[in-house]
Design a protein around this motif. Structure first.
Motif, PDB file in Angstrom:
ATOM      1  N   THR A  90       0.849  -1.190   0.000  1.00 53.58           N
ATOM      2  CA  THR A  90       0.000   0.000   0.000  1.00 53.58           C
ATOM      3  C   THR A  90       0.883   1.238   0.000  1.00 53.58           C
ATOM      4  O   THR A  90       1.825   1.338   0.800  1.00 53.58           O
TER       5      THR A  90
ATOM      6  N   THR B 297      -0.674   8.154  -0.315  1.00 52.15           N
ATOM      7  CA  THR B 297      -0.556   9.275  -1.269  1.00 52.15           C
ATOM      8  C   THR B 297      -0.805  10.647  -0.649  1.00 52.15           C
ATOM      9  O   THR B 297      -0.578  11.670  -1.297  1.00 52.15           O
TER      10      THR B 297
ATOM     11  N   GLU C 291      -7.686  10.328  -4.045  1.00 51.63           N
ATOM     12  CA  GLU C 291      -8.144   9.280  -4.956  1.00 51.63           C
ATOM     13  C   GLU C 291      -7.597   9.512  -6.372  1.00 51.63           C
ATOM     14  O   GLU C 291      -7.117   8.587  -7.037  1.00 51.63           O
TER      15      GLU C 291
ATOM     16  N   GLY D 298      -3.949   8.762  -6.489  1.00 52.91           N
ATOM     17  CA  GLY D 298      -3.741   7.320  -6.438  1.00 52.91           C
ATOM     18  C   GLY D 298      -3.919   6.674  -7.796  1.00 52.91           C
ATOM     19  O   GLY D 298      -3.104   5.833  -8.218  1.00 52.91           O
TER      20      GLY D 298
ATOM     21  N   GLY E 140      -0.993   5.001  -9.904  1.00 55.12           N
ATOM     22  CA  GLY E 140      -1.165   3.584 -10.223  1.00 55.12           C
ATOM     23  C   GLY E 140      -1.003   3.322 -11.704  1.00 55.12           C
ATOM     24  O   GLY E 140      -0.325   2.359 -12.118  1.00 55.12           O
TER      25      GLY E 140
ATOM     26  N   PHE F 109      -3.345  -2.462  -9.906  1.00 53.43           N
ATOM     27  CA  PHE F 109      -3.470  -1.588  -8.733  1.00 53.43           C
ATOM     28  C   PHE F 109      -4.942  -1.335  -8.460  1.00 53.43           C
ATOM     29  O   PHE F 109      -5.814  -1.567  -9.301  1.00 53.43           O
TER      30      PHE F 109
ATOM     31  N   VAL G   6      -7.368   1.657  -5.843  1.00 51.71           N
ATOM     32  CA  VAL G   6      -7.298   2.793  -4.921  1.00 51.71           C
ATOM     33  C   VAL G   6      -8.490   2.737  -3.975  1.00 51.71           C
ATOM     34  O   VAL G   6      -9.638   2.633  -4.424  1.00 51.71           O
TER      35      VAL G   6
ATOM     36  N   LEU H  61      -3.196   3.697  -2.266  1.00 52.79           N
ATOM     37  CA  LEU H  61      -2.908   3.017  -3.521  1.00 52.79           C
ATOM     38  C   LEU H  61      -2.349   1.622  -3.218  1.00 52.79           C
ATOM     39  O   LEU H  61      -1.242   1.480  -2.686  1.00 52.79           O
TER      40      LEU H  61
END
Length: 694
Positions: free
Chosen positions: A40, A43, A55, A58, A62, A75, A77, A82
């Protein structure tokens, strides 16, 4: 490089490419959530700089990580976190790399000296010495594994008044007996005479004390008559106060406690004994199942007599002060002082006795060190170093760093450093411990090409080492910045758990033997060693018992005070040495049943248990590096425990020997083999051996 470091490196590159931001270090954690992904990435630190929600960041990161690198395959989120899934191939390649580089050590081209043990030659090693030795030895092993050259050393306190006390007692009461004639271990033999001296000193002091209490000095040469008279007045006043408080107390509440409280109270009042000792005496006189109740009632008892006990404490303190004045007037103390003077003057008879008795002690120490599994590259003796440092005093006076008082004594003023003024040379020209330590430090740097010197000494000496390092710096020794006091907390045992000398000091040999016996009892009961020869069983009991002792001691951060519980340490489950040994033995059993060569690492699809093990195995060198910087074996101990837990999860969740897929079977055997090697190497850093069966 471990997987986490690789991710952090790739992450920095991608952040630079996508956002043109340098030196951004986002936190990467192993993913312990139910969401898919191996790691993980947090971010949130980018939110303020990019002015975007976590978000969005992320998702952008990703996509960039999966597109711009071959490290990740997917990945997701979740609330700004992430989660990334690392490509299977990367885990396999990483495992190959760890396997290949397992025995490589990157040399630091730097030498560190580690001092530990440093006992007195008037008594055996005790529980405190065990933590000291285990800690110092383990730190030395960790530093070696981290690439440093290491010199393990100790300075033996083999001279002084305490040594003369044992010598004098042997002369008076020994009747020519030796460790051989009494079948006694040498250090214990000499230690017994130190105890005998103390008994004789107390007997003589009590006689003098009674005379001093009458202000009678006819048979004693003392220049402290006024001080004695003042102490007598204080004692008289405090005794009267204690008696008055006792007379005013209502004792009826004591009848609500265990009957033994009344019995011991009556005895104390009739014989003028200490009330503060009554709860402890009651604990010893009751059945084991009543112990916890008695401890609670003991607090009630102390509360009833709170004011009396406060007065009693003050009274005992003044009595102790008076007895300290009595000590120099005792014949046995005068004789010990004369023996010390004779030793310093080179008296042949005294020197011969000193050499003989110290040789007995060294033989005993070496037996203890051998069983404990510690050793030394260099040994210094206070008898050779106690005069060191006197030349430094003159050097310091010439530089104006030190100053001389009217009585001729020499001091160092450290008040500008937030410390005090430190005596370095007495008015009669004799040196103090600090003077010797100054000279010894200079000698060590002169005789050895070392870049760092670590003193493994308990935290009660924190101030001493602050002063030592400051004075050396003031004297112009730049290497003083590379001196380090590895300060550790005291170690205690649960009350009544282990044999002790005089009720306070736990003997090191007794403790090791107790651990051996406990390991033997538990292992025999579990039937773990059936089929082994008696010799093999004995060796296993020894390894298991000492593993329990060492691991329990070293898994605690050195700076913390610790409670060593022998029973807990030998348990075969939980964070203990035997539990780790059991896992190692389990792997050896597994590997012994494997057929064919499994050393080639094939391309296989890994599950979560295998990935977790690989990540932990890849972390070994990083843990060693961190432990060498922190000088903390606890980091290694807790690492190997995590590794063992992870392996047990893997073992219980995966078929190995009966697996039909040969490539996966070989991979899991190889994974098991490297895990065992890492466990063994980690335990060796803690001074712990291994067994193949448990």
């Amino acid at each position: 490089m471990n997987i986490k470091n690789s991710i952090e490196e790739k992450l920095s590159e991608v952040i630079l490419n996508v956002y043109q931001l340098k030196d951004i270090n986002l936190e990467v954690q192993e993913n312990k959530t139910e969401f898919e992904g191996d790691f993980t990435i947090v971010t949130f630190p980018l939110v303020k700089q990019l002015k975007k929600n976590p978000e969005s960041i992320g998702v952008e990161l990703g996509e960039a990580l999966t597109e711009q690198t071959d490290l990740f395959e997917s990945f997701n989120v979740v609330k700004g976190f992430l989660n990334v899934k690392v490509n299977n191939q990367f885990f396999v390649d990483n495992f190959r790399s760890v396997n290949r580089d397992f025995d490589t050590v990157e040399k630091k081209n730097s030498t560190v000296m580690v001092e530990y043990s440093s006992p007195n030659t008037n008594k055996p090693l005790h529980l405190g010495h065990i933590r000291n030795n285990l800690l110092g030895f383990s730190v030395a092993q960790i530093l070696k594994e981290a690439g440093y050259d290491v010199i393990k050393t100790q300075i033996i306190n083999d001279r002084g008044i305490h040594i003369c006390k044992s010598m004098l007692a042997w002369e008076k009461f020994g009747n020519g007996e030796t460790p051989e004639t009494t079948h006694t271990k040498g250090d214990k033999f000499v230690g017994n005479y130190y105890v005998e001296f103390d008994k004789e000193l107390k007997r003589q002091v009590n006689t003098i004390y009674k005379d001093f209490r009458k202000n009678s000095f006819d048979t004693f040469d003392t220049n402290k008559k006024v001080e004695v008279a003042n102490l007598n007045d204080k004692i008289d006043t405090l005794e009267a106060n204690k008696k008055e408080l006792l007379n005013s107390l209502d004792y009826s509440e004591v009848s609500n406690l265990h009957p033994q409280f009344e019995i011991h109270l009556k005895d104390a009042l009739e014989n003028d004994l200490l009330l503060s000792k009554i709860p402890g005496l009651v604990v010893k006189s009751v059945k084991e199942e009543e112990t916890e109740l008695i401890k609670k009632q003991g607090n009630t008892f102390l509360a009833i007599f709170r004011d009396v006990l406060e007065a009693e404490g003050k009274l005992e303190a003044e009595k102790s002060n008076l007895k300290e004045i009595c000590k120099p007037s005792s014949e046995v103390m005068k004789e010990a002082q004369k023996m010390l003077v004779d030793w310093e003057d080179g008296d042949q008879t005294v020197r011969d006795l000193w050499k003989e008795m110290n040789s007995w002690v060294y033989k005993g120490f070496n037996e203890t060190y051998k069983r404990l599994g510690v050793d030394f590259d260099q040994v210094q003796y206070e008898s050779n170093t106690y005069l060191l440092g006197k030349d430094l005093i003159q050097e310091g006076l010439d530089k104006g760093v030190l100053y001389k008082k009217e009585d001729g004594s020499v001091w160092c003023d450290l008040t500008d450093e937030g410390l005090d003024q430190k005596l370095l040379l007495r008015s009669d020209g004799t040196s103090v411990y600090m003077t010797q330590d100054l000279g010894t430090a200079v000698e060590r740097f002169k005789d050895n090409d070392i870049q760092k010197l670590i003193y493994t000494v308990g935290n009660e000496q924190d101030y001493h080492f602050q002063v030592l390092f400051k004075i050396l710096k003031k004297l112009g020794y730049e290497w003083a910045d590379h001196l380090y006091h590895l300060s550790y907390g005291m170690v205690e045992l649960p009350e009544g758990k282990m044999k002790s000398r005089e009720g306070t000091v736990v003997d090191a040999d007794d403790l090791m033997q107790e651990m051996y016996e406990t390991a033997k009892s538990i292992t025999t009961e579990l039937g773990k060693l059936e089929g082994l020869s008696d010799e093999e069983k004995e060796a296993s009991y020894e390894v298991i018992g000492l593993a329990a002792l060492k691991y329990f001691m070293l898994k605690v951060d050195p700076k913390k005070k610790m409670l060593f519980n022998p029973d807990e340490s030998v348990e075969f489950s939980g964070n203990t040495g035997p539990f780790i040994l059991y896992t190692y033995a389990r792997i050896q059993s597994l590997l012994s049943k494997a057929e064919g060569d499994y050393t080639q690492i094939s391309e296989v699809a890994l599950n979560e248990y295998e990935k977790e093990l690989i990540m932990l195995l890849a972390n070994y060198k990083a843990v060693v590096a961190k432990a060498s910087e922190a000088l903390s074996p606890a980091l290694v101990a807790n690492y190997v425990y995590d590794l063992v837990k992870s392996y047990n999860s893997f073992y219980q969740s995966n078929i190995i020997l009966k697996l039909e897929d040969e490539e996966v079977k070989k991979f899991r055997l190889n994974l098991s083999d490297l895990t065992a090697k890492t466990i063994k190497k980690s335990l060796a850093l803690l001074g712990i051996g291994t067994v193949n069966r448990m």
